[in-house]
Design a protein around this motif. Sequence first.
Motif, PDB file in Angstrom:
ATOM      1  N   LEU A  80       0.693  -1.224   0.115  1.00 16.44           N
ATOM      2  CA  LEU A  80      -0.055  -0.046  -0.059  1.00 16.44           C
ATOM      3  C   LEU A  80       0.976   1.245  -0.132  1.00 16.44           C
ATOM      4  N   THR A  81       1.655   1.370   0.967  1.00 14.70           N
ATOM      5  CA  THR A  81       2.592   2.596   1.029  1.00 14.70           C
ATOM      6  C   THR A  81       3.472   2.650   0.109  1.00 14.70           C
ATOM      7  N   GLY A  82       4.316   1.505  -0.380  1.00 12.56           N
ATOM      8  CA  GLY A  82       5.188   1.640  -1.332  1.00 12.56           C
ATOM      9  C   GLY A  82       4.557   1.454  -2.518  1.00 12.56           C
ATOM     10  N   GLY A  83       3.605   0.412  -2.896  1.00  9.91           N
ATOM     11  CA  GLY A  83       3.121   0.277  -3.936  1.00  9.91           C
ATOM     12  C   GLY A  83       2.250   1.432  -4.547  1.00  9.91           C
ATOM     13  N   THR A  84       0.971   1.758  -3.923  1.00 10.30           N
ATOM     14  CA  THR A  84       0.033   2.550  -4.196  1.00 10.30           C
ATOM     15  C   THR A  84       0.465   3.783  -4.218  1.00 10.30           C
ATOM     16  N   GLY A  85       1.212   4.050  -3.011  1.00 10.78           N
ATOM     17  CA  GLY A  85       1.625   5.399  -2.579  1.00 10.78           C
ATOM     18  C   GLY A  85       2.582   6.074  -3.669  1.00 10.78           C
ATOM     19  N   LEU A  86       3.508   5.131  -4.242  1.00  9.42           N
ATOM     20  CA  LEU A  86       4.229   5.904  -5.087  1.00  9.42           C
ATOM     21  C   LEU A  86       3.681   5.826  -6.477  1.00  9.42           C
ATOM     22  N   VAL A  87       2.382   5.230  -6.579  1.00  4.63           N
ATOM     23  CA  VAL A  87       1.706   5.732  -7.784  1.00  4.63           C
ATOM     24  C   VAL A  87       1.089   6.702  -7.894  1.00  4.63           C
ATOM     25  N   ALA A 204       1.985   5.068   7.914  1.00  2.23           N
ATOM     26  CA  ALA A 204       3.478   5.311   7.278  1.00  2.23           C
ATOM     27  C   ALA A 204       3.406   6.456   6.167  1.00  2.23           C
ATOM     28  N   ALA A 205       2.266   6.449   5.410  1.00  5.13           N
ATOM     29  CA  ALA A 205       2.036   7.343   4.295  1.00  5.13           C
ATOM     30  C   ALA A 205       2.166   8.640   4.968  1.00  5.13           C
ATOM     31  N   PHE A 206       1.339   8.923   6.003  1.00  8.33           N
ATOM     32  CA  PHE A 206       1.309  10.420   6.798  1.00  8.33           C
ATOM     33  C   PHE A 206       2.627  10.716   7.461  1.00  8.33           C
TER      34      PHE A 206
END
Length: 333
Positions: A80-87, A204-206
Amino acid sequence: MSNSKNKWLVPLAFTNIYVIWGITFLAISFGLKGFPPFILSGLRFLVAGILMIGYLLSKGEKANSLINWKKNAITGVLILTGGTGLVAWGEQYVTASEAAISIATGPFWFIAIDRKNWKYYFSDKFIPIGLAIGFVGLIFFLKGSVNSTAVHAAADPQLRITAFVVLGLSSIAWVLGSLYSKKNPASQSTFMNIAQQLIVAGIAAFLIALFRGEWNDFSVSNVPVSAWAGVLFLIFFGSIVAYLSYIWLLSVKPAALVSTHTYINPIITVIAGWVVANQSINGGQLYGLAIILLGVLLTNVTKYFKLSKRSKVKIRRVKRFFNRAGSRRYQPI
């Protein structure tokens, strides 16, 4: 879960990840109109996770295993953070359709990273051929994207190249998280695993948003209605319905087969982008997409058309029958 339920749950779950995640790329582009990328990602994940865990706790389910939290934290941060957040970060500089097509390399990474099965993968002649063809397609697509005259926030070709590299990294992070989840399942319900993954990924994203200074200039009052609409879609459909379907499918189907969503999503995204946002892709990108899809299909062709032992026995019997019939037909009298 009974086989009768699986008969309709499996195609429904595949439909969810095929269609909803195809539209999700477009929803992210709408969300970015009012939210910085990692604030957008953190908000969708954390709200979805809190809603889910609140419901589960009210039903009496426990969430007090540190081992399960650890496993789900690793999965959540990677997928989520790495996969979708970077998208989300990448879509600041490329269109939703371009982002979805870039992620279509996912099945290649599944094969490249899953080292335990290399002997099986590379014993199949179609897999290395498919990998080579897919790589050529990726080059065509990137070349068409850099030369694209499409209007986007990033006119600098260097920024677009960086965005495509980041999207490639997001695909790798997604695959790492998926393989980890499949090989290290937590001993809870799928719903609780999803909730914990979403919560940790949101936090993590925040934190990444804080480190990048995204909160400094952000104001909720400046967020347009279209961005809020995108966030609501991402929370309820992208982060709950589709992600739940994906994690469940990983538990009942081969990871490489589940990853086929990565080359159905671009088709849905292109159609949705054309209808809703008037987005388009050029001829070079279309050629690249077609070659990538051909390569991915070849890497998985034996999985799609693999026959069971019973079917192989039946085919051999039919062949023997016709061989015998043919030999009797032409036997001299």
